[in-house]
Design a protein around this motif. Sequence first.
Motif, PDB file in Angstrom:
ATOM      1  N   GLN A  98      -0.645  -8.389  -7.438  1.00 28.11           N
ATOM      2  CA  GLN A  98      -1.485  -7.313  -6.922  1.00 28.11           C
ATOM      3  C   GLN A  98      -1.528  -6.169  -7.920  1.00 28.11           C
ATOM      4  N   SER A  99      -2.733  -5.652  -8.104  1.00 30.04           N
ATOM      5  CA  SER A  99      -2.919  -4.453  -8.927  1.00 30.04           C
ATOM      6  C   SER A  99      -3.154  -3.264  -8.003  1.00 30.04           C
ATOM      7  N   VAL A 100      -2.391  -2.181  -8.229  1.00 23.72           N
ATOM      8  CA  VAL A 100      -2.544  -0.955  -7.436  1.00 23.72           C
ATOM      9  C   VAL A 100      -2.836   0.194  -8.394  1.00 23.72           C
ATOM     10  N   ARG A 101      -3.940   0.896  -8.138  1.00 25.99           N
ATOM     11  CA  ARG A 101      -4.322   2.038  -8.958  1.00 25.99           C
ATOM     12  C   ARG A 101      -4.455   3.265  -8.056  1.00 25.99           C
ATOM     13  N   LEU A 102      -3.734   4.338  -8.421  1.00 26.68           N
ATOM     14  CA  LEU A 102      -3.772   5.595  -7.670  1.00 26.68           C
ATOM     15  C   LEU A 102      -4.297   6.697  -8.573  1.00 26.68           C
ATOM     16  N   ARG A 103      -5.279   7.442  -8.083  1.00 25.13           N
ATOM     17  CA  ARG A 103      -5.864   8.542  -8.852  1.00 25.13           C
ATOM     18  C   ARG A 103      -6.005   9.764  -7.938  1.00 25.13           C
ATOM     19  N   LYS A 104      -5.634  10.922  -8.485  1.00 24.59           N
ATOM     20  CA  LYS A 104      -5.781  12.165  -7.733  1.00 24.59           C
ATOM     21  C   LYS A 104      -7.133  12.767  -8.078  1.00 24.59           C
ATOM     22  N   VAL A 105      -8.003  12.876  -7.079  1.00 24.69           N
ATOM     23  CA  VAL A 105      -9.371  13.341  -7.268  1.00 24.69           C
ATOM     24  C   VAL A 105      -9.605  14.536  -6.357  1.00 24.69           C
ATOM     25  N   ALA A 106      -9.932  15.686  -6.961  1.00 27.70           N
ATOM     26  CA  ALA A 106     -10.194  16.911  -6.199  1.00 27.70           C
ATOM     27  C   ALA A 106      -9.046  17.225  -5.247  1.00 27.70           C
ATOM     28  N   GLY A 107      -7.836  17.027  -5.746  1.00 27.86           N
ATOM     29  CA  GLY A 107      -6.649  17.351  -4.966  1.00 27.86           C
ATOM     30  C   GLY A 107      -6.247  16.315  -3.937  1.00 27.86           C
ATOM     31  N   SER A 131      -4.432 -11.263  -5.621  1.00 26.39           N
ATOM     32  CA  SER A 131      -4.862 -12.618  -5.977  1.00 26.39           C
ATOM     33  C   SER A 131      -3.644 -13.533  -5.983  1.00 26.39           C
ATOM     34  N   ARG A 132      -3.896 -14.817  -5.907  1.00 28.27           N
ATOM     35  CA  ARG A 132      -2.816 -15.774  -6.147  1.00 28.27           C
ATOM     36  C   ARG A 132      -2.525 -15.835  -7.643  1.00 28.27           C
ATOM     37  N   MET A 133      -1.302 -16.151  -7.967  1.00 27.21           N
ATOM     38  CA  MET A 133      -0.926 -16.279  -9.378  1.00 27.21           C
ATOM     39  C   MET A 133      -1.762 -17.350 -10.073  1.00 27.21           C
ATOM     40  N   THR A 134      -2.117 -18.390  -9.332  1.00 28.53           N
ATOM     41  CA  THR A 134      -2.822 -19.523  -9.925  1.00 28.53           C
ATOM     42  C   THR A 134      -4.332 -19.464  -9.702  1.00 28.53           C
ATOM     43  N   GLY A 135      -4.842 -18.388  -9.118  1.00 29.65           N
ATOM     44  CA  GLY A 135      -6.275 -18.304  -8.831  1.00 29.65           C
ATOM     45  C   GLY A 135      -6.892 -17.057  -9.417  1.00 29.65           C
ATOM     46  N   ASN A 136      -8.195 -17.128  -9.662  1.00 33.46           N
ATOM     47  CA  ASN A 136      -8.913 -15.988 -10.228  1.00 33.46           C
ATOM     48  C   ASN A 136      -9.632 -15.163  -9.159  1.00 33.46           C
ATOM     49  N   GLU A 164       0.836  -1.203   0.000  1.00 31.02           N
ATOM     50  CA  GLU A 164       0.000   0.000   0.000  1.00 31.02           C
ATOM     51  C   GLU A 164       0.871   1.253   0.000  1.00 31.02           C
ATOM     52  N   PHE A 165       0.347   2.267  -0.667  1.00 30.85           N
ATOM     53  CA  PHE A 165       0.964   3.596  -0.629  1.00 30.85           C
ATOM     54  C   PHE A 165       0.112   4.428   0.335  1.00 30.85           C
ATOM     55  N   THR A 166       0.664   4.704   1.502  1.00 31.87           N
ATOM     56  CA  THR A 166      -0.125   5.346   2.550  1.00 31.87           C
ATOM     57  C   THR A 166       0.361   6.769   2.815  1.00 31.87           C
ATOM     58  N   ASN A 225       2.569  13.411 -11.439  1.00 34.57           N
ATOM     59  CA  ASN A 225       1.449  12.701 -12.051  1.00 34.57           C
ATOM     60  C   ASN A 225       0.166  12.884 -11.225  1.00 34.57           C
ATOM     61  N   VAL A 226      -0.948  12.679 -11.902  1.00 34.30           N
ATOM     62  CA  VAL A 226      -2.249  12.685 -11.212  1.00 34.30           C
ATOM     63  C   VAL A 226      -2.830  11.269 -11.179  1.00 34.30           C
ATOM     64  N   GLU A 227      -2.137  10.336 -11.763  1.00 31.16           N
ATOM     65  CA  GLU A 227      -2.540   8.930 -11.663  1.00 31.16           C
ATOM     66  C   GLU A 227      -1.315   8.044 -11.856  1.00 31.16           C
ATOM     67  N   LYS A 228      -1.308   6.918 -11.125  1.00 31.42           N
ATOM     68  CA  LYS A 228      -0.229   5.947 -11.225  1.00 31.42           C
ATOM     69  C   LYS A 228      -0.835   4.545 -11.136  1.00 31.42           C
ATOM     70  N   SER A 229      -0.213   3.620 -11.867  1.00 30.04           N
ATOM     71  CA  SER A 229      -0.661   2.224 -11.861  1.00 30.04           C
ATOM     72  C   SER A 229       0.549   1.326 -11.648  1.00 30.04           C
ATOM     73  N   PHE A 230       0.397   0.382 -10.731  1.00 24.99           N
ATOM     74  CA  PHE A 230       1.490  -0.531 -10.404  1.00 24.99           C
ATOM     75  C   PHE A 230       0.978  -1.969 -10.430  1.00 24.99           C
ATOM     76  N   THR A 231       1.889  -2.856 -10.812  1.00 21.94           N
ATOM     77  CA  THR A 231       1.663  -4.288 -10.629  1.00 21.94           C
ATOM     78  C   THR A 231       2.708  -4.792  -9.638  1.00 21.94           C
ATOM     79  N   VAL A 232       2.234  -5.535  -8.634  1.00 25.14           N
ATOM     80  CA  VAL A 232       3.132  -6.045  -7.594  1.00 25.14           C
ATOM     81  C   VAL A 232       3.161  -7.568  -7.687  1.00 25.14           C
ATOM     82  N   GLN A 233       4.361  -8.103  -7.861  1.00 19.75           N
ATOM     83  CA  GLN A 233       4.552  -9.554  -7.879  1.00 19.75           C
ATOM     84  C   GLN A 233       5.279  -9.959  -6.601  1.00 19.75           C
TER      85      GLN A 233
END
Length: 244
Positions: A200-209, A218-223, A109-111, A182-190
Amino acid sequence: MAFIQSLWGPNGLILLGAIISAIGVLWSSNIQTSVNEQLTEKTRQISEKNETISSVTNELHDKSNQLIQASQKLNEKNDQLIEKSEVIENLNEEIIAFSTGGDSFPIVEFTSLDPIKNGGQLMITNGSNRYPIFDLSVRIVDLASKKPRTIENPLADDHILNIGTISASTSYMQGYVTLGGNVEKSFTVQSNSRHGHFIQSVRLRKVAGQWKSATKVSRMTGNSPLYTKVDEGFPLNSDGEVSW
């Protein structure tokens, strides 16, 4: 002499018939008595046999009850053994889970993201409240990175973290990170650990400042996701879902 002569006449015949009749009655009586005695003896023998059969039947009934009771006790012992076996199996599973990681999984997490400095803390959390994560290593891939991957540098500018062990329900700070202008960032975490691989998919968006985040593990082998968190106010697509 006169009496003997009188027997040759009708009187003699009558007397002879009476004698024969008396002999017949006596003979019949003797036969009936003998038959009765035989019947009485047979009845006594049958009664004795019935008593013997009744006694044997009672013994068999007692033996049957004893067998039923023994069978019930044996069934109870079997049930107890099954319960003990299940307890032992559960304990073995717990031992294996505690030694491998059980249902643990990492969450990156980006906290505390500062909207002015566009930076914050990188935190890694164990998503299990029971089992630790062992031998954890994490690779964070910036999907907007332009740095090429080469034979000499296949990881480009991916961020690699060798974490090791994280206890249950525990978080570790991994330092300060910046998101640039940036006002948005996308990361993939393995992530790799002793008991499996995760993505893991991480999506960051700047909304109203303010920075909003959405993440899914998810697991690599699971949906099916192990963990999903979407901040209130995070932008959704036309279907009302996150565009992962």
